[in-house]
Structure formats: structure tokens, C-alpha cells
Design a protein around this motif. Structure first.
Motif, short mmCIF file in Angstrom:
data_model
loop_
_atom_site.label_atom_id
_atom_site.label_comp_id
_atom_site.label_asym_id
_atom_site.label_seq_id
_atom_site.Cartn_x
_atom_site.Cartn_y
_atom_site.Cartn_z
N ALA A 226 0.82 -1.21 0.00
CA ALA A 226 0.00 0.00 0.00
C ALA A 226 0.85 1.26 0.00
O ALA A 226 0.32 2.36 -0.23
CB ALA A 226 -0.93 0.01 1.21
N LEU A 227 2.18 1.14 0.24
CA LEU A 227 3.06 2.30 0.22
C LEU A 227 3.49 2.66 -1.20
O LEU A 227 3.98 3.77 -1.44
CB LEU A 227 4.32 2.02 1.05
CG LEU A 227 4.11 1.69 2.53
CD1 LEU A 227 5.45 1.38 3.18
CD2 LEU A 227 3.42 2.83 3.26
N GLU A 233 -4.95 0.59 0.20
CA GLU A 233 -5.07 -0.64 0.99
C GLU A 233 -5.92 -1.69 0.29
O GLU A 233 -5.62 -2.89 0.34
CB GLU A 233 -5.64 -0.31 2.37
CG GLU A 233 -4.70 0.53 3.23
CD GLU A 233 -5.24 0.76 4.62
OE1 GLU A 233 -6.32 0.21 4.94
OE2 GLU A 233 -4.59 1.49 5.39
N ALA A 234 -6.97 -1.25 -0.38
CA ALA A 234 -7.85 -2.20 -1.09
C ALA A 234 -7.10 -2.86 -2.24
O ALA A 234 -7.18 -4.08 -2.43
CB ALA A 234 -9.10 -1.49 -1.59
N SER A 235 -6.36 -2.07 -3.02
CA SER A 235 -5.60 -2.63 -4.14
C SER A 235 -4.50 -3.57 -3.63
O SER A 235 -4.23 -4.62 -4.23
CB SER A 235 -4.97 -1.50 -4.97
OG SER A 235 -5.96 -0.68 -5.54
N ALA A 236 -3.85 -3.18 -2.53
CA ALA A 236 -2.79 -4.01 -1.97
C ALA A 236 -3.34 -5.36 -1.51
O ALA A 236 -2.75 -6.41 -1.76
CB ALA A 236 -2.13 -3.28 -0.81
N GLN A 237 -4.49 -5.34 -0.85
CA GLN A 237 -5.08 -6.60 -0.39
C GLN A 237 -5.53 -7.45 -1.58
O GLN A 237 -5.41 -8.68 -1.56
CB GLN A 237 -6.27 -6.30 0.53
CG GLN A 237 -6.77 -7.52 1.29
CD GLN A 237 -5.68 -8.18 2.11
OE1 GLN A 237 -5.08 -7.55 2.98
NE2 GLN A 237 -5.41 -9.46 1.84
N ARG A 238 -5.99 -6.81 -2.62
CA ARG A 238 -6.40 -7.54 -3.82
C ARG A 238 -5.19 -8.21 -4.49
O ARG A 238 -5.28 -9.33 -4.98
CB ARG A 238 -7.10 -6.58 -4.79
CG ARG A 238 -7.73 -7.25 -6.01
CD ARG A 238 -8.75 -6.31 -6.66
NE ARG A 238 -8.16 -5.05 -7.06
CZ ARG A 238 -7.57 -4.84 -8.25
NH1 ARG A 238 -7.53 -5.82 -9.14
NH2 ARG A 238 -7.08 -3.65 -8.55
N LEU A 239 -4.04 -7.51 -4.49
CA LEU A 239 -2.83 -8.09 -5.06
C LEU A 239 -2.37 -9.30 -4.25
O LEU A 239 -1.96 -10.32 -4.81
CB LEU A 239 -1.73 -7.03 -5.13
CG LEU A 239 -0.50 -7.35 -6.00
CD1 LEU A 239 0.16 -6.07 -6.47
CD2 LEU A 239 0.51 -8.20 -5.28
N VAL A 240 -2.45 -9.19 -2.93
CA VAL A 240 -2.08 -10.32 -2.06
C VAL A 240 -2.97 -11.52 -2.36
O VAL A 240 -2.48 -12.65 -2.47
CB VAL A 240 -2.17 -9.92 -0.57
CG1 VAL A 240 -2.03 -11.15 0.32
CG2 VAL A 240 -1.10 -8.90 -0.23
N SER A 241 -4.26 -11.31 -2.50
CA SER A 241 -5.18 -12.40 -2.81
C SER A 241 -4.91 -12.97 -4.19
O SER A 241 -5.00 -14.18 -4.40
CB SER A 241 -6.63 -11.90 -2.72
OG SER A 241 -6.93 -11.40 -1.43
#
Length: 348
Positions: A226-227, A233-241
Motif C-alpha cells: 500500500a506504500l 489498501e484495497a488494491s494491496a489486499q487484492r494483489l495479495v489475494s
């Protein structure tokens, strides 16, 4: 009457002895389980360090078993990049939790997936400062004090701090060397206030002291992703998933799916570092133990790895229901009743 009194006294004494005996047995059982847990964690640690130094690391993580393609690639120039491809049986290096030996559990976090303040790009550092709630007018002070803390001279930069400033604040003087652990950033003036909102567990899950300024998109936690400019934060969590089902094989692939700007391409990578965190805990009780390891394959006369530091972390009331199964490798095969390790079937 005397006989009755004696019976009562003997009954009370017998009850007290029985209670004391049960308590002693329970305490002894706890000590036995604690010893067994420590042994399981130590065995898991040594097994993983051996695997890290002998098995291939690829874009998906650590190969639990050497693949024929990766083994062949080690013997030639690997023109097709086979050694970087997943084996299909990889231990993730992004903090995913797994069952270890016995009652131990573990997680591996690649250092390249964490933010290294000494090497990160200004864009990543500014995003980190902003995330901490530090006003922009204080960012230059954070930078100056971080550099003064580590440089070998006693000259302070504008808004920096050297020994006299630490003495005035009643603090130990700066060591004039690079920080040894991420927790040492708390010793830097102004940084202690900036990092106050992060407990040790969260700080060690975001920062690293390794020499490298790129972020591994395949191992960085959502808090680090997310940095990246353009990400939230939403895009970062989507990338992790997204990478759980398939590791990222190219930066172009990420840019097509996620809002990462072109100027950040030189600041991201897809490959793990030669260092990282190993987090261990007993699934039944106790605290977590973070061990920072570095692979040293070129050390002459030394071991292929070294332990840089260890940190004891508080363990919250976390459920182990989501633990991944133990890695599918003979090294993690539980022993049979005779004490010998069970060999996997020939077809496995």
C-alpha cells in the motif's frame, strides 16, 4: 471425640497432599510440554535453514522439493529461466503460516518484501511517513536524523542530531554505524515518536535493515504494498489475494491489473532476497520467536547461513485454524512410533 478429631485431621492432610500432588503433576506436565515445544521449534528452525541453503528460491517462494527443471537449470546457464519458476510445492515467503514439526508452527518473510528505510526510494519513504501520520514538514528532519545516527562523523545535518543532541535528551549517543535491526530505528531521535503507533510485531512486519531498495511484489505484505504510489489498501489486499493463486511473473502483468505507475518499475522486483525473518511458535502456548537469517553461500570456512538477531514477540489470541499443512517434503515427515521418519510413497 479425640479419634474423630484425628480422622478429620488425617482427611484434611490427605486432601492437601492429593491437591499438592495433582498441582505438581500438572506443573511437571506443563514443563514437559514447554520443553517439547521448544524442541519442536528448534527442529523446525534448523530444518528450514537447511532448506533455505540447499533448495531453490523462486518467484513463488522456497521449493519444498527440488524440481527436475530447477535442478537442470543449476547445471547450465538457465537461459529459459526454469530455476525462477514455481515447482508447485513451494513454501511461501510472504508470512503465510504453516505447521512445522511436532506442535511447532512457522512463517517465513522475505526481506525484499519489507521496506528498508536506508535504501528505499523517496516515494516509498514519503508514503511510509504519511502512513505514520507524520506531517510533511517533518519528513526532512526524519531523514537527517536517520543519516546522522549512522554516518561515521560527528557533523550534524540541518534538522539532524548528533551526540550532543542525544545527551541533551538523556539518550545514548548514536553508534555511527548502520542499524543492526529494524527495532533500532526506535533509538533515533524523532523516529521513536514517529514509530510509537507500531508495536514491535507490526514494525518488524513492515521494516527491514537489509541492503536493498526494491519491494518484492510476490512477498510483500499488504501494509508494504500500500506504500507504492498509486496503490491503496484495497488494491494491496487484492494483489495479495491474486498472487495466492498464481505468483506474479512480470511487472508488466501487475501494471495491467493494478495501479502501479511506470516510474516505480525500478523499485519493485519479483524475486526473494538472501535474508529474511523466520517466525516460530508453539501452537499450544507461549510467545513467538522471530529469527532473522542471512544466507552466506560464499563464506569461506563458515556455515551457509547465519543468525543475525532474535526477537521475542508477544503472541495475541490468534487461532491456528488457518495454518497451512506442513510442507510436503521428507524433511517434515513425522516420525513413526519407532522414531524413524516415514518415507513418502514412491509415486509422491
Amino acid at each position: 471425640m479425640i479419634v474423630l478429631a484425628l480422622v478429620v485431621v488425617l482427611t484434611v492432610l490427605a486432601s492437601a497432599v492429593a491437591t499438592s500432588g495433582r498441582r505438581a503433576v500438572e506443573e511437571a506436565q506443563v514443563e514437559i510440554e514447554r520443553f517439547e515445544g521448544d524442541l519442536d521449534m528448534r527442529s523446525t528452525q534448523e530444518t528450514l535453514l537447511f532448506m533455505l541453503s540447499t533448495h531453490r528460491r523462486n518467484i513463488a517462494g522456497l521449493a519444498a522439493l527440488p524440481s527436475p527443471a530447477a535442478t537442470a537449470a543449476m547445471l547450465d546457464d538457465d537461459a529459459d529461466g526454469a530455476s525462477a519458476l514455481p515447482t508447485g510445492n513451494d513454501i511461501r515467503l510472504d508470512g503465510t503460516s504453516y505447521r512445522g514439526l511436532g506442535n511447532a508452527a512457522f512463517a517465513l518473510q522475505d526481506d525484499a518484501g519489507l521496506l528498508s528505510p536506508n535504501w528505499a526510494s523517496p516515494a516509498l519513504l514519503e508514503a511510509f511517513y504519511s502512513k505514520l501520520g507524520v506531517p510533511p514538514e517533518q519528513w526532512s528532519g526524519l531523514e537527517a536524523k536517520r543519516l546522522d545516527y549512522q554516518d561515521p562523523d560527528s557533523l550534524h545535518r540541518l534538522d539532524g542530531a548528533e551526540a550532543e543532541h542525544y545527551e541533551k535528551a538523556g539518550r545514548p549517543p548514536p553508534p555511527n554505524r548502520a542499524v543492526a535491526t529494524p527495532l533500532e530505528f526506535r533509538r533515533i531521535l524523532q523516529w521513536d515518536d514517529a514509530l510509537a503507533s507500531l508495536d514491535d510485531d507490526r514494525l518488524l512486519g513492515i521494516l527491514s535493515a537489509h541492503r536493498g531498495g526494491t519491494i518484492n511484489l510476490n512477498s510483500a505484505p499488504a501494509s508494504v504494498l500500500a506504500l507504492i504510489p498509486g496503490m491503496d489498501e484495497a488494491s494491496a489486499q487484492r494483489l495479495v489475494s491474486y498472487r495466492v493463486h498464481s505468483p506474479i511473473v512480470s511487472v508488466w502483468q501487475v501494471r495491467e491489473l493494478f495501479p502501479i505507475p511506470p516510474f516505480m518499475e525500478d523499485n519493485v522486483t519479483l524475486f526473494p532476497n538472501r535474508a529474511g525473518n523466520l517466525i516460530l511458535w508453539d501452537r499450544r502456548r507461549g510467545v513467538k520467536r522471530l529469527v532473522h537469517w542471512s544466507l552466506t553461500p560464499y563464506a569461506i570456512g563458515g556455515p551457509p547461513w547465519q543468525i543475525d538477531y532474535e526477537v521475542i514477540l508477544a503472541r495475541e489470541n490468534q487461532s491456528d485454524d488457518a495454518l497451512g499443512e506442513a510442507p510436503s517434503t521428507p524433511l517434515f515427515t513425522p516420525p513413526d512410533p519407532a522414531g524413524k521418519r516415514l518415507e513418502p510413497d514412491a509415486g509422491e
